[in-house]
Design a protein around this motif. Structure first.
Motif, mmCIF file in Angstrom:
data_model
loop_
_atom_site.group_PDB
_atom_site.id
_atom_site.type_symbol
_atom_site.label_atom_id
_atom_site.label_comp_id
_atom_site.label_asym_id
_atom_site.label_seq_id
_atom_site.Cartn_x
_atom_site.Cartn_y
_atom_site.Cartn_z
ATOM 1 N N MET A 1 112.680 -2.335 -9.673
ATOM 2 C CA MET A 1 111.442 -2.927 -10.139
ATOM 3 C C MET A 1 110.269 -2.104 -9.595
ATOM 4 N N LYS A 2 109.337 -1.740 -10.464
ATOM 5 C CA LYS A 2 108.162 -0.996 -10.028
ATOM 6 C C LYS A 2 107.199 -1.929 -9.299
ATOM 7 N N THR A 3 106.393 -1.327 -8.416
ATOM 8 C CA THR A 3 105.529 -2.134 -7.560
ATOM 9 C C THR A 3 104.083 -1.655 -7.605
ATOM 10 N N LEU A 4 103.183 -2.592 -7.328
ATOM 11 C CA LEU A 4 101.738 -2.347 -7.339
ATOM 12 C C LEU A 4 101.152 -2.799 -6.015
ATOM 13 N N LEU A 5 100.339 -1.927 -5.425
ATOM 14 C CA LEU A 5 99.571 -2.277 -4.234
ATOM 15 C C LEU A 5 98.107 -2.359 -4.630
ATOM 16 N N VAL A 6 97.494 -3.508 -4.363
ATOM 17 C CA VAL A 6 96.064 -3.709 -4.613
ATOM 18 C C VAL A 6 95.387 -3.657 -3.253
ATOM 19 N N MET A 7 94.513 -2.655 -3.066
ATOM 20 C CA MET A 7 93.881 -2.423 -1.776
ATOM 21 C C MET A 7 92.370 -2.583 -1.885
ATOM 22 N N GLY A 8 91.831 -3.508 -1.075
ATOM 23 C CA GLY A 8 90.386 -3.668 -0.976
ATOM 24 C C GLY A 8 89.872 -2.797 0.155
ATOM 25 N N ASP B 1 98.314 -16.678 -7.679
ATOM 26 C CA ASP B 1 99.744 -16.546 -7.919
ATOM 27 C C ASP B 1 100.026 -15.257 -8.687
ATOM 28 N N TRP B 2 100.778 -14.338 -8.056
ATOM 29 C CA TRP B 2 101.102 -13.058 -8.664
ATOM 30 C C TRP B 2 102.607 -12.818 -8.550
ATOM 31 N N PRO B 3 103.155 -11.967 -9.407
ATOM 32 C CA PRO B 3 104.580 -11.639 -9.301
ATOM 33 C C PRO B 3 104.885 -10.982 -7.954
ATOM 34 N N GLU B 4 106.142 -11.013 -7.575
ATOM 35 C CA GLU B 4 106.541 -10.495 -6.267
ATOM 36 C C GLU B 4 106.382 -8.988 -6.136
ATOM 37 N N ASN B 5 106.218 -8.277 -7.243
ATOM 38 C CA ASN B 5 106.057 -6.821 -7.163
ATOM 39 C C ASN B 5 104.584 -6.395 -7.032
ATOM 40 N N VAL B 6 103.708 -7.356 -6.735
ATOM 41 C CA VAL B 6 102.293 -7.074 -6.483
ATOM 42 C C VAL B 6 101.988 -7.461 -5.039
ATOM 43 N N HIS C 1 102.166 2.197 -8.086
ATOM 44 C CA HIS C 1 100.773 2.242 -8.540
ATOM 45 C C HIS C 1 99.895 1.663 -7.434
ATOM 46 N N LEU C 2 98.716 2.246 -7.278
ATOM 47 C CA LEU C 2 97.733 1.806 -6.292
ATOM 48 C C LEU C 2 96.435 1.490 -7.014
ATOM 49 N N LEU C 3 95.987 0.246 -6.902
ATOM 50 C CA LEU C 3 94.697 -0.173 -7.447
ATOM 51 C C LEU C 3 93.753 -0.380 -6.280
ATOM 52 N N VAL C 4 92.687 0.414 -6.237
ATOM 53 C CA VAL C 4 91.705 0.336 -5.160
ATOM 54 C C VAL C 4 90.469 -0.390 -5.662
ATOM 55 N N LEU C 5 90.014 -1.347 -4.870
ATOM 56 C CA LEU C 5 88.788 -2.093 -5.147
ATOM 57 C C LEU C 5 87.769 -1.666 -4.095
ATOM 58 N N ASP C 6 86.597 -1.164 -4.533
ATOM 59 C CA ASP C 6 85.669 -0.567 -3.580
ATOM 60 C C ASP C 6 84.268 -0.510 -4.173
ATOM 61 N N LYS D 1 92.434 -8.470 -14.819
ATOM 62 C CA LYS D 1 92.864 -7.832 -16.069
ATOM 63 C C LYS D 1 93.498 -6.471 -15.796
ATOM 64 N N GLU D 2 92.960 -5.745 -14.839
ATOM 65 C CA GLU D 2 93.517 -4.427 -14.507
ATOM 66 C C GLU D 2 94.909 -4.584 -13.892
ATOM 67 N N ILE D 3 95.088 -5.568 -13.039
ATOM 68 C CA ILE D 3 96.410 -5.825 -12.470
ATOM 69 C C ILE D 3 97.393 -6.132 -13.588
ATOM 70 N N THR D 4 97.008 -7.001 -14.505
ATOM 71 C CA THR D 4 97.872 -7.360 -15.622
ATOM 72 C C THR D 4 98.176 -6.140 -16.489
ATOM 73 N N ARG D 5 97.161 -5.315 -16.753
ATOM 74 C CA ARG D 5 97.348 -4.111 -17.560
ATOM 75 C C ARG D 5 98.352 -3.175 -16.882
ATOM 76 N N ILE D 6 98.203 -2.977 -15.584
ATOM 77 C CA ILE D 6 99.136 -2.094 -14.861
ATOM 78 C C ILE D 6 100.548 -2.647 -14.908
ATOM 79 N N LEU D 7 100.692 -3.950 -14.696
ATOM 80 C CA LEU D 7 102.030 -4.558 -14.723
ATOM 81 C C LEU D 7 102.683 -4.395 -16.084
ATOM 82 N N GLU D 8 101.887 -4.424 -17.139
ATOM 83 C CA GLU D 8 102.432 -4.260 -18.491
ATOM 84 C C GLU D 8 102.939 -2.846 -18.745
ATOM 85 N N THR D 9 102.483 -1.877 -17.942
ATOM 86 C CA THR D 9 102.958 -0.495 -18.103
ATOM 87 C C THR D 9 104.293 -0.261 -17.389
#
Length: 154
Positions: free
Chosen positions: A1-8, A31-36, A57-62, A145-153
């Motif tokens: 399973m692919k994983t996403l890290l959201v970093m503030g 509430d997010w899936p376990e791969n986030v 995938h890494l999503l940075v919020l800054d 929306k960006e998290i959802t978009r990334i998960l859809e990829t």
């Protein structure tokens, strides 16, 4: 399973500088899936490269200075940070690029997306300016929306 890290990223003691941290704090309560996964990266992103090997995938919020009105939201990819000399980026993003290079040397470099927002004021004071308070719900929604978009990829 692919994983996403959201970093503030940011410093909550420096007014709008902390917007990425405030956003990740709000998102991690949802509430997010376990791969986030969510992490407060503070201001020391170069020290966090070891985390990247566990994520695809890494999503940075800054906070990102681009010369537009406070509250303007930017969506950037790694190539935008490297190739666009007119885009002013915070020092966090420079450290972040170094961290990605280190992760690549270790054999696992995640895809990078930055969701930034134009700050109004960076000064020794807690909380967000009124401009960013007003823009924060939209920023938070775009992050969702960006998290959802990334998960859809995946």
């Amino acid at each position: 399973m692919k994983t996403l890290l959201v970093m503030g990223i940011g410093n909550i003691l420096l007014k709008d500088e902390g917007v990425g941290v405030f956003c990740v704090q709000a998102l991690e309560k949802e509430d997010w899936p376990e791969n986030v996964a969510f992490v407060d990266g503070g201001t020391f992103t170069q020290d966090l490269f070891y985390l990247f090997e566990n994520y695809d995938h890494l999503l940075v919020l800054d906070a990102v200075r681009g010369g537009r009105e406070p509250g303007t939201i930017y969506r950037l990819e790694e190539k935008d940070l490297q190739e666009n000399s007119s885009q002013q980026v915070s020092l966090h993003d420079i450290d972040l690029l170094d961290s990605l290079k280190m992760a690549e040397l270790l054999g696992k470099k995640p895809v990078l997306t930055v969701l930034g927002i134009e700050p109004e004021k960076i000064a020794w004071e807690m909380g967000l300016t009124q401009s960013l308070e007003n823009a924060f719900p939209d920023y938070l929604e775009l992050a969702r929306k960006e998290i959802t978009r990334i998960l859809e990829t995946f």
